[in-house]
Design a protein around this motif. Structure first.
Motif, mmCIF file in Angstrom:
data_model
loop_
_atom_site.group_PDB
_atom_site.id
_atom_site.type_symbol
_atom_site.label_atom_id
_atom_site.label_comp_id
_atom_site.label_asym_id
_atom_site.label_seq_id
_atom_site.Cartn_x
_atom_site.Cartn_y
_atom_site.Cartn_z
ATOM 1 N N SER A 258 0.832 -1.209 0.000
ATOM 2 C CA SER A 258 0.000 0.000 0.000
ATOM 3 C C SER A 258 0.857 1.245 0.000
ATOM 4 C CB SER A 258 -0.896 0.032 1.229
ATOM 5 O OG SER A 258 -1.642 -1.122 1.302
ATOM 6 N N LEU A 259 1.958 1.193 0.761
ATOM 7 C CA LEU A 259 2.851 2.351 0.821
ATOM 8 C C LEU A 259 3.439 2.627 -0.562
ATOM 9 C CD1 LEU A 259 4.322 4.435 2.673
ATOM 10 C CD2 LEU A 259 6.174 2.799 2.820
ATOM 11 N N THR A 260 3.903 1.546 -1.225
ATOM 12 C CA THR A 260 4.472 1.713 -2.567
ATOM 13 C C THR A 260 3.435 2.319 -3.514
ATOM 14 O OG1 THR A 260 5.538 -0.374 -2.070
ATOM 15 C CG2 THR A 260 5.914 0.530 -4.256
ATOM 16 N N ASN A 261 2.218 1.757 -3.490
ATOM 17 C CA ASN A 261 1.163 2.286 -4.363
ATOM 18 C C ASN A 261 0.915 3.760 -4.094
ATOM 19 O OD1 ASN A 261 0.638 -0.079 -5.695
ATOM 20 N ND2 ASN A 261 -0.937 -0.723 -4.241
ATOM 21 N N THR A 262 0.783 4.109 -2.800
ATOM 22 C CA THR A 262 0.479 5.495 -2.458
ATOM 23 C C THR A 262 1.607 6.412 -2.908
ATOM 24 O OG1 THR A 262 -0.570 4.552 -0.509
ATOM 25 C CG2 THR A 262 -0.436 6.925 -0.603
ATOM 26 N N VAL A 263 2.862 5.953 -2.699
ATOM 27 C CA VAL A 263 4.000 6.795 -3.105
ATOM 28 C C VAL A 263 4.001 6.974 -4.619
ATOM 29 C CG1 VAL A 263 6.513 6.882 -3.263
ATOM 30 C CG2 VAL A 263 5.435 6.268 -1.106
ATOM 31 N N ILE A 264 3.807 5.885 -5.366
ATOM 32 C CA ILE A 264 3.821 5.988 -6.838
ATOM 33 C C ILE A 264 2.718 6.940 -7.302
ATOM 34 C CG2 ILE A 264 3.409 4.740 -8.999
ATOM 35 C CD1 ILE A 264 4.653 2.286 -7.689
ATOM 36 N N THR B 296 4.840 25.284 -2.542
ATOM 37 C CA THR B 296 3.513 25.355 -1.925
ATOM 38 C C THR B 296 2.534 24.406 -2.614
ATOM 39 O OG1 THR B 296 3.955 27.666 -1.458
ATOM 40 C CG2 THR B 296 1.691 26.941 -1.222
ATOM 41 N N ILE B 297 2.505 24.449 -3.948
ATOM 42 C CA ILE B 297 1.576 23.586 -4.685
ATOM 43 C C ILE B 297 1.904 22.124 -4.407
ATOM 44 C CG2 ILE B 297 0.893 22.838 -6.995
ATOM 45 C CD1 ILE B 297 1.310 25.733 -7.918
ATOM 46 N N MET B 298 3.196 21.797 -4.410
ATOM 47 C CA MET B 298 3.609 20.424 -4.176
ATOM 48 C C MET B 298 3.094 19.925 -2.823
ATOM 49 S SD MET B 298 7.344 18.924 -3.550
ATOM 50 C CE MET B 298 7.080 18.943 -1.801
ATOM 51 N N ILE B 299 3.308 20.734 -1.777
ATOM 52 C CA ILE B 299 2.902 20.310 -0.441
ATOM 53 C C ILE B 299 1.392 20.065 -0.370
ATOM 54 C CG2 ILE B 299 2.635 21.104 1.931
ATOM 55 C CD1 ILE B 299 5.381 22.501 1.558
ATOM 56 N N PHE B 300 0.612 21.006 -0.882
ATOM 57 C CA PHE B 300 -0.834 20.842 -0.743
ATOM 58 C C PHE B 300 -1.366 19.720 -1.615
ATOM 59 C CE2 PHE B 300 -0.164 24.915 1.206
ATOM 60 C CZ PHE B 300 -0.862 24.705 2.376
ATOM 61 N N ASP B 301 -0.789 19.539 -2.806
ATOM 62 C CA ASP B 301 -1.238 18.430 -3.645
ATOM 63 C C ASP B 301 -0.817 17.084 -3.054
ATOM 64 O OD1 ASP B 301 -2.649 19.902 -5.381
ATOM 65 O OD2 ASP B 301 -1.111 20.040 -6.927
ATOM 66 N N VAL B 302 0.367 17.022 -2.446
ATOM 67 C CA VAL B 302 0.780 15.770 -1.803
ATOM 68 C C VAL B 302 -0.209 15.421 -0.700
ATOM 69 C CG1 VAL B 302 2.483 14.757 -0.228
ATOM 70 C CG2 VAL B 302 3.246 15.834 -2.333
ATOM 71 N N MET B 303 -0.559 16.420 0.132
ATOM 72 C CA MET B 303 -1.478 16.130 1.233
ATOM 73 C C MET B 303 -2.852 15.725 0.723
ATOM 74 S SD MET B 303 -0.101 18.692 4.202
ATOM 75 C CE MET B 303 -1.687 19.145 4.697
ATOM 76 N N TRP B 304 -3.291 16.374 -0.345
ATOM 77 C CA TRP B 304 -4.606 16.074 -0.896
ATOM 78 C C TRP B 304 -4.638 14.664 -1.486
ATOM 79 C CZ3 TRP B 304 -5.458 17.109 -6.571
ATOM 80 C CH2 TRP B 304 -6.701 16.631 -6.984
ATOM 81 N N ILE B 305 -3.663 14.339 -2.330
ATOM 82 C CA ILE B 305 -3.688 13.058 -3.040
ATOM 83 C C ILE B 305 -3.368 11.904 -2.084
ATOM 84 C CG2 ILE B 305 -2.557 11.711 -4.840
ATOM 85 C CD1 ILE B 305 -2.288 14.404 -6.388
ATOM 86 N N TRP B 306 -2.404 12.110 -1.207
ATOM 87 C CA TRP B 306 -2.036 11.063 -0.245
ATOM 88 C C TRP B 306 -3.244 10.680 0.613
ATOM 89 C CZ3 TRP B 306 2.945 8.946 0.407
ATOM 90 C CH2 TRP B 306 3.059 8.075 1.486
ATOM 91 N N ASN B 307 -4.034 11.660 1.017
ATOM 92 C CA ASN B 307 -5.149 11.424 1.930
ATOM 93 C C ASN B 307 -6.454 11.115 1.224
ATOM 94 O OD1 ASN B 307 -3.780 11.791 4.330
ATOM 95 N ND2 ASN B 307 -4.058 14.003 4.298
ATOM 96 N N PHE C 266 -2.593 23.453 13.637
ATOM 97 C CA PHE C 266 -2.721 23.068 12.230
ATOM 98 C C PHE C 266 -2.777 21.550 12.069
ATOM 99 C CE2 PHE C 266 -1.243 22.190 7.941
ATOM 100 C CZ PHE C 266 -1.921 23.128 7.199
ATOM 101 N N PHE C 267 -2.209 20.848 13.030
ATOM 102 C CA PHE C 267 -1.984 19.408 12.875
ATOM 103 C C PHE C 267 -3.213 18.589 12.438
ATOM 104 C CE2 PHE C 267 -1.323 15.048 14.336
ATOM 105 C CZ PHE C 267 -0.151 14.765 13.665
ATOM 106 N N PRO C 268 -4.435 18.840 12.993
ATOM 107 C CA PRO C 268 -5.564 18.012 12.555
ATOM 108 C C PRO C 268 -5.875 18.091 11.063
ATOM 109 C CG PRO C 268 -6.107 19.135 14.578
ATOM 110 C CD PRO C 268 -4.806 19.714 14.111
ATOM 111 N N SER C 269 -5.326 19.066 10.327
ATOM 112 C CA SER C 269 -5.569 19.077 8.879
ATOM 113 C C SER C 269 -4.632 18.138 8.139
ATOM 114 C CB SER C 269 -5.385 20.468 8.291
ATOM 115 O OG SER C 269 -5.570 21.446 9.239
ATOM 116 N N VAL C 270 -3.692 17.531 8.857
ATOM 117 C CA VAL C 270 -2.704 16.695 8.167
ATOM 118 C C VAL C 270 -3.232 15.290 7.846
ATOM 119 C CG1 VAL C 270 -0.394 15.707 8.329
ATOM 120 C CG2 VAL C 270 -0.810 18.014 9.142
ATOM 121 N N PRO C 271 -3.833 14.565 8.802
ATOM 122 C CA PRO C 271 -4.291 13.213 8.473
ATOM 123 C C PRO C 271 -5.523 13.227 7.571
ATOM 124 C CG PRO C 271 -4.117 13.542 10.847
ATOM 125 C CD PRO C 271 -4.050 14.878 10.216
ATOM 126 N N SER C 272 -5.747 12.106 6.934
ATOM 127 C CA SER C 272 -6.952 11.952 6.117
ATOM 128 C C SER C 272 -8.186 12.116 7.002
ATOM 129 C CB SER C 272 -6.950 10.569 5.480
ATOM 130 O OG SER C 272 -8.262 10.149 5.226
#
Lengths: 280, 309
Positions: A74-80, A201-212, B127-133
């Motif tokens: 799952s980790l590999t999939n999420t990272v890819i 900035t874009i990278m960080i927010f897109d990583v958080m969005w897609i990862w989650n 800010f932390f609670p915005s980090v996890p899914s």
């Protein structure tokens, strides 16, 4: 003058205020304390005293959690998925933004408004046809299909890049163009490096969005072999609801990578928002 | 385009101009192309398909014998009780969530913007609670709000002698529980947006006001709050659109229940389409949903633009 005085000698009330704020902070973080602390207890101990510190370091929950999930896969999939999508979003979004911002004519303006419509379209309202489109492209139930889906939202990155570009002077590019550089070369060699702050900035927010993200893997990645980390939690809840200590251990395992990312990037994240880059 | 310097021979000139123009514009158009193609195939065409299918009688797994069904899908969507309940829930949530977050985020931002040695730590913690899914946070809170012995929220209120509250099992309470978790997870993020705006307010205003004898409260209501308006506009727009699209949180916390007390529009669309396989009905609901989001987003955008000028 008054302000300077205050700076040098803090009034007593400001200490009380800080202590008060720290207490609020602690209350705010209790859910995470509760989550972590109970993973180290036996089910009995956790039920009896959910808020107490564990008496012994009980690791069986983690052992069972690892057994119940396919963590590495799952980790590999999420990272890819995350790395590929974010890279493509940054490439596509910055290129489109450059053309739209620097070459303003009827065609690029039409493109801009065309991309603008995307802001009004909620993902959930197009998922049924998306299913058909992915089927036609033979990308259903594949992580590549998911990457293509995420990449299609590069218009958000485009808007942020465009806003940033309008504040970058054109002189450098003009000089490069006069020296005979093509548009392509000028963009990648001269302009793109200048965009670094907004790219981060874009990278960080897109990583958080897609990862989650849960919805896309949930709908378009039903095979258990190809799941993402968030999907592991979802599946775990379906399988062992009553074994809640094990569930919590699964959650902690799944949260670790993104929390490391947050801690590593924390300065950029809060600086990114507080500089006003993410205004929506 | 008549200003274009023409050096070529007259018979060729029209063509040359076009070719030269294309040569000049093509590299730029090629830069837009990848984003254009992915966006068109995976956002715009599906939207058009949703609209087309919503007018059809497609209710099977394969597309065959498609017939024009007019507005029947829309009529049945509006007469569907689940749909109207979900619409009510979503609108309630979409109003309450921005209001609650904003009311808490502004004072929080004010506090986190004051001079404190632990300021950066506190910002990071809030800010932390915005980090996890948000899905995981939903599951976590379903344990915290549980009526069982490990449900620490009721235990906490029990310390003050309060009765146990049926956070997730009472239809009236459940939507407020979803709101509580959502506000908790978002307030730090939005406080940061306000901090950004506060840092742009010149300290001269406050100095002048305190010389004139204005109290702290007066300074807040007369200086800070009016100058925060652009941040209020963008923060509430973000909150509003994300609240209208909320799916994961109620799904993890309450599964839309008890009954249909926390069922949102997105859940109805996904359920009707992917589980009940009633595609015609689901696409009609999608279009209604999309129209609501677009209309509210458009109104907000207009208001925002007026304020920011």
């Amino acid at each position: 003058m008054k302000r300077k005085k205050k700076l040098n000698s803090r009034p007593l009330s400001s200490y009380f205020f800080e202590i008060f704020m720290l207490c609020v902070c602690v209350l705010f973080m209790i859910p995470f304390y509760y989550l972590v602390v109970n993973t180290f207890k036996t089910a009995q101990e956790a039920t009896k005293a959910p808020m107490a510190l564990p008496r012994t370091l009980f690791l069986e929950n983690y052992q069972r959690a690892f057994e119940g999930m396919n963590f590495l896969n799952s980790l590999t999939n999420t990272v890819i998925i995350t790395v590929c999508s974010v890279t493509l979003i940054i490439i596509f979004g910055s290129m489109a933004a450059y053309a739209i911002e620097r070459r303003q004519n009827r065609v690029t303006k039409a493109c801009f408004y065309y991309f603008l419509i995307g802001f009004m379209i909620p993902v959930q309202s197009i998922i049924i046809p998306l299913f058909l489109v992915l089927q036609t492209l033979h990308l259903q139930n594949s992580i590549w299909g998911l990457i293509v889906l995420y990449t299609s939202w590069s218009n958000f990155a485009m808007f942020m890049y465009r806003g940033f570009l309008s504040g970058v002077p054109v002189d450098l590019e003009d000089a490069a163009r006069i020296d005979g550089g093509s548009v392509w070369k000028t963009f990648w060699l001269i302009v793109f490096p200048l965009l670094k702050p907004i790219t981060v900035t874009i990278m960080i927010f897109d990583v958080m969005w897609i990862w989650n993200d849960f919805l896309y893997p949930f709908l378009f990645l039903s095979s258990s072999k190809k799941g993402t980390l968030v999907m592991e939690v979802y599946k775990g809840v379906g399988e062992f609801t009553n074994d809640w200590a094990r569930m919590m251990a699964t959650m902690v395992i799944v949260l670790i990578p993104i929390v490391i990312f947050y801690i590593a990037m924390q300065k950029h994240i809060i600086a990114g928002i507080t500089s006003g880059a993410v205004k929506g | 385009m008549g200003k274009f310097p023409l050096k070529s021979k007259p018979p060729m000139c029209g063509r040359m101009v076009v070719i030269m123009k294309i040569k000049k514009e093509l590299p730029y158009l090629l830069l837009i192309l990848p984003a254009f193609i992915t966006y068109t195939i995976l956002t715009f065409i599906p939207l058009a398909m949703t609209f087309g299918l919503s007018l059809s009688n497609w209710n099977g797994s394969v597309i065959k014998d498609l017939k024009f069904a007019g507005l029947t899908n829309y009529m049945s969507a509006f007469s569907d009780v689940r749909m109207t309940t979900a619409l009510k829930n979503t609108l309630f949530y979409a109003v309450m969530n921005p209001v609650c977050v904003t009311i808490l985020a502004i004072p929080l931002a004010l506090a986190l913007n004051s001079r404190m040695p632990t300021r950066n730590f506190q910002r990071a913690a809030f800010f932390f609670p915005s980090v996890p899914s948000i899905l995981i946070l939903g599951y976590l809170w379903s344990y915290i709000m549980s009526p069982m012995e490990f449900g620490i929220l009721n235990k906490f209120f029990g310390l003050f002698g309060l009765d146990a509250i049926p956070w997730l099992s009472s239809p009236k309470m459940a939507i407020w529980s979803v709101l509580i978790v959502s506000v908790w997870s978002m307030v730090g993020w939005h406080a940061c947006i306000y901090i950004a705006q506060m840092q742009g307010i010149s300290s001269d205003f406050y100095e002048a006001a305190s010389i004139d004898g204005a109290s702290k409260a007066q300074q807040f209501f007369r200086i800070t709050l009016p100058l925060l308006r652009p941040a209020v506009a963008s923060s509430t727009l973000l909150l509003l659109t994300s609240a209208l699209k909320v799916y994961e949180l109620p799904y993890a916390l309450t599964k839309g229940g008890p009954g249909s007390a926390t069922t949102m529009l997105t859940q109805i669309v996904i359920q009707t389409g992917f589980i009940n396989k009633k595609y015609g009905a689901a696409t009609a609901m999608s279009i209604i949903f999309c129209a609501i989001v677009a209309a509210i987003g458009f109104i907000q955008y207009k208001v925002t633009h007026k304020k920011e000028v």
